[in-house]
Every structure is written in C-alpha cells, then in structure tokens.
Design a protein around this motif. Structure first.
Motif, PDB file in Angstrom:
ATOM      1  N   ASP A  40       0.837  -1.149   0.018  1.00  0.00           N
ATOM      2  CA  ASP A  40       0.138   0.140   0.069  1.00  0.00           C
ATOM      3  C   ASP A  40       0.803   1.262  -0.061  1.00  0.00           C
ATOM      4  OD1 ASP A  40      -2.384   1.424   0.108  1.00  0.00           O
ATOM      5  OD2 ASP A  40      -2.397   1.541   2.289  1.00  0.00           O
ATOM      6  N   GLY A  41       1.464   1.298  -1.023  1.00  0.00           N
ATOM      7  CA  GLY A  41       2.250   2.557  -1.020  1.00  0.00           C
ATOM      8  C   GLY A  41       3.707   2.667  -0.052  1.00  0.00           C
ATOM      9  N   SER A  42       4.124   1.602   0.121  1.00  0.00           N
ATOM     10  CA  SER A  42       5.401   1.568   1.292  1.00  0.00           C
ATOM     11  C   SER A  42       6.391   2.667   0.904  1.00  0.00           C
ATOM     12  CB  SER A  42       5.761   0.204   1.623  1.00  0.00           C
ATOM     13  OG  SER A  42       4.856  -0.779   2.150  1.00  0.00           O
ATOM     14  N   THR A  43       7.399   3.008   1.996  1.00  0.00           N
ATOM     15  CA  THR A  43       8.317   4.050   1.504  1.00  0.00           C
ATOM     16  C   THR A  43       9.706   3.278   2.098  1.00  0.00           C
ATOM     17  OG1 THR A  43       7.990   4.991   3.623  1.00  0.00           O
ATOM     18  CG2 THR A  43       6.999   6.187   1.758  1.00  0.00           C
ATOM     19  N   ASP A  44       9.456   2.024   2.504  1.00  0.00           N
ATOM     20  CA  ASP A  44      10.646   1.239   2.861  1.00  0.00           C
ATOM     21  C   ASP A  44      11.006   0.291   2.041  1.00  0.00           C
ATOM     22  OD1 ASP A  44       8.915  -0.512   3.661  1.00  0.00           O
ATOM     23  OD2 ASP A  44       9.342  -0.885   5.628  1.00  0.00           O
ATOM     24  N   ARG A  45      11.632  -1.105   2.525  1.00  0.00           N
ATOM     25  CA  ARG A  45      12.119  -2.064   1.701  1.00  0.00           C
ATOM     26  C   ARG A  45      10.668  -3.033   1.461  1.00  0.00           C
ATOM     27  NH1 ARG A  45      15.223  -5.287   2.176  1.00  0.00           N
ATOM     28  NH2 ARG A  45      15.976  -5.492   0.186  1.00  0.00           N
ATOM     29  N   THR A  46       9.438  -2.812   1.934  1.00  0.00           N
ATOM     30  CA  THR A  46       8.567  -3.747   1.802  1.00  0.00           C
ATOM     31  C   THR A  46       8.210  -4.510   0.639  1.00  0.00           C
ATOM     32  OG1 THR A  46       7.175  -2.743   3.893  1.00  0.00           O
ATOM     33  CG2 THR A  46       6.201  -4.275   2.320  1.00  0.00           C
ATOM     34  N   LEU A  47       8.336  -3.541  -0.662  1.00  0.00           N
ATOM     35  CA  LEU A  47       7.966  -3.959  -1.949  1.00  0.00           C
ATOM     36  C   LEU A  47       8.905  -4.907  -2.417  1.00  0.00           C
ATOM     37  CD1 LEU A  47       6.137  -4.108  -4.538  1.00  0.00           C
ATOM     38  CD2 LEU A  47       7.284  -2.046  -5.191  1.00  0.00           C
ATOM     39  N   ALA A  48      10.306  -4.504  -2.155  1.00  0.00           N
ATOM     40  CA  ALA A  48      11.692  -5.270  -2.441  1.00  0.00           C
ATOM     41  C   ALA A  48      11.419  -6.570  -1.861  1.00  0.00           C
ATOM     42  CB  ALA A  48      12.669  -4.319  -2.269  1.00  0.00           C
ATOM     43  N   CYS A  49      11.228  -6.454  -0.738  1.00  0.00           N
ATOM     44  CA  CYS A  49      11.213  -7.888   0.222  1.00  0.00           C
ATOM     45  C   CYS A  49      10.249  -8.910  -0.401  1.00  0.00           C
ATOM     46  CB  CYS A  49      10.897  -7.602   1.492  1.00  0.00           C
ATOM     47  SG  CYS A  49      10.982  -9.043   2.690  1.00  0.00           S
ATOM     48  N   LEU A  50       8.775  -8.167  -0.664  1.00  0.00           N
ATOM     49  CA  LEU A  50       7.952  -9.113  -1.343  1.00  0.00           C
ATOM     50  C   LEU A  50       8.355  -9.738  -2.671  1.00  0.00           C
ATOM     51  CD1 LEU A  50       4.610  -6.893  -0.434  1.00  0.00           C
ATOM     52  CD2 LEU A  50       5.524  -8.911   0.795  1.00  0.00           C
ATOM     53  N   GLN A  51       8.703  -8.861  -3.387  1.00  0.00           N
ATOM     54  CA  GLN A  51       9.313  -9.402  -4.813  1.00  0.00           C
ATOM     55  C   GLN A  51      10.028 -10.686  -4.791  1.00  0.00           C
ATOM     56  OE1 GLN A  51      10.294  -5.544  -6.303  1.00  0.00           O
ATOM     57  NE2 GLN A  51       8.203  -5.255  -7.413  1.00  0.00           N
TER      58      GLN A  51
END
Length: 312
Positions: A40-51
């Motif tokens: 939901d529009g994270s500004t930390d490394r959440t998206l990279a971790c998920l990918q």
C-alpha cells in the motif's frame, strides 16, 4: 483449478515483519492456497522484500498501488481472489500451522456458517508471547453481541465464505478504525449468516505501543462512526443497545490507557463517562468492570499522593 482458499495480506512499511508473516502462511498444513500481498505505497523496503519472496513461490502474487488505506487494499485483494474461502493476515501477525485446516473443517461441518474465527494469543513487538489470550464469546453471536465488542479481535482472524462478500459488500473505505467490525455487523445482519469461533488459539496478534492502538480519542471517534453506520440498517438494535455498548467501549479505553501508562486522568475520564453512559456495566462482566475501576482510580489516587509529596 483455482485453490479453495485465497489469502490477502495488506502491507505498509512492514519490511521488518512481513517475511515472518508470509512464512507462517507457507508453514500451513494445508498448502492449496493463493496469496495476494498488496503493498500500500510503502516507503521502506517492503515491496523489494515481497518481490524477492514471490520469486521463490508461485502461489504468491505481489500487487503494488499508491497509498489508499487498509480497507481499500484488502478490497483490491478480494477483487482478485478466486477461492471459495477468503481470509486475511496483517503484515505483522502470525498464523499457527493448523489455522487453515481448522477453519476448513469448521466450515465443512457447518454449511450455514458464514464466518469462522479462533482464539488469539497476543505477542509483543519482539514476537514474544505476553500470556494473554482472547476470551470473547464464540457461539450464538447476534448483532447485539457485536455492538458490545469484536469477538474476532482482528481481521487476521477472519475466515469467510466468498459469497458473503458478494452479498454484503466489501470493507468500508471511509473508516480507519473498526472497519472489520463494521463489516461483520453488516454481513451478519444483511445475509443472516452465522458467525462462530473455534475454541483454540489459531493465530498470534502483535500488539503495538504506538500508532492507532494508542490513539484512544481516535478510537472513540471511530466507534461512534461504527454505530452510525450500523444505525443506517439496524436502527432499533442500536437504539436498544447503544448506551451500555458505549459504556463497555469507554471501559475498554480506560483499561487501554492504564496498560499504555498514560496519565491517570486519561483513564479516569474514560471510566467516569462509562458509568455516566450506563451503570449496567456493573452487571455485564462485573469482574472486568471492578478490576478496571480499581486499576484506573487506584493509579489516579497513587499518582496524586506521590505528586503531592513531591511538592512538599
């Protein structure tokens, strides 16, 4: 063929906890599921971790959108879901390995069941058990019971038949507190479906000393919004139960204020208004009312004495 179970995880700035939450899904005794993790529009490394995690497990799909709030994020997942059953996990909570299996069995033996849930164990920010376990009512739940408290504790505890969302609609996007309870009230009232719990701990809920959980005034305002929404389709129920339900919620906020170590007068204000709302809370869960009153007023008296001594 599509898996029977669709799992939805909304994630916002959850890089420190999301991997453990997803691992608790992967550790389930039932492995036939699809998982939608929505950043939901994270500004930390959440998206990279998920990918990175999704690259190793084809059952996991990662979706990213601009920040829209948790309800809109969960709703996006519901729209993508293909399973007959839909369940949720917050990005810092954990499931026990037999959670999905327990809910599937519960649903298979209760065809009229719309929503299944279990007991909740509370963990601290470090993931250690606090010793607290939810004690909510599990059976014979009616709309009035939901007005008094949320028996499921958290959205991470919901296991829902897909058709219930189709009949009752999705989560309200204009709410930032109790949106899961508002949906439960609406779903049970509109579909006449049954909600019932399993008397076993099936998940771990991570408590927080900051954020929304500590924003007691916002929680009180959110509760009033909840009552307003329920009143739109069940006005007689709200009118009948509002005063004592409000007293119980204010009592909860007083207890919460003490646990957070807030100034004693904060808890006293909530407790005073609870009694002003409806004195019948002395007869509904009297032990909890007495204990909360003793702690709340006891803290106030103690700190008043200490403060006065300090002035001498």
């Amino acid at each position: 063929m599509s898996p029977e179970i669709s799992i939805i995880i909304p994630a916002y700035n959850a890089a420190s906890t999301i991997a453990a939450s997803i691992q608790s899904v992967q550790n389930q005794t039932i492995q036939d599921w699809e998982l939608f993790v929505i950043d939901d529009g994270s500004t930390d490394r959440t998206l990279a971790c998920l990918q990175s995690i999704a690259e190793q497990d084809r059952r996991i799909q990662v979706i990213s959108h601009t920040n829209q709030g948790v309800s809109a994020t969960r709703n996006l997942g519901i729209e993508q879901a293909q399973g007959e059953f839909i369940t949720f996990l917050d990005a810092d909570d954990l499931w026990l390995p037999d959670k999905l299996a327990a809910h599937m069995q519960h649903m298979q033996f209760n065809h009229e069941l719309a929503v299944s849930f279990g007991r909740v164990a509370f963990i601290n920010q470090e993931g250690k058990l606090t010793g607290q376990i939810s004690t909510s009512q599990l059976k014979d739940l009616q709309l009035a019971d939901l007005l008094y408290e949320n028996p499921t504790t958290t959205t991470s505890n919901l296991f829902v038949r897909r058709r219930i969302f189709e009949q009752a609609g999705f989560f309200a996007t204009d709410m930032s507190f109790a949106e899961d309870l508002e949906w439960l009230c609406r779903a049970i009232w509109l579909t006449k479906g049954k909600i019932e719990g399993i008397d076993r701990v099936l998940m771990q809920y991570r408590t927080s000393q900051g954020g929304l959980s500590s924003d007691l005034e916002r929680m009180e305002t959110g509760w009033e919004v909840l009552m307003g929404k329920v009143k739109a389709y069940a006005p007689d129920e709200v009118q009948k139960h509002y005063a004592i339900a409000r007293a119980i919620h204010l009592r909860y906020l007083a207890r919460r204020a003490s646990r957070l170590g807030l100034p004693p007068k904060v808890g006293v204000d909530f407790m005073n208004r609870a009694f002003q709302s409806d004195l019948r809370i002395w007869f509904r869960q009297p032990h909890r009312t007495l204990l909360t009153a003793l702690v709340t007023y006891g803290r106030y008296i103690y700190f008043t004495i200490v403060k006065n001594k300090g002035k001498r």
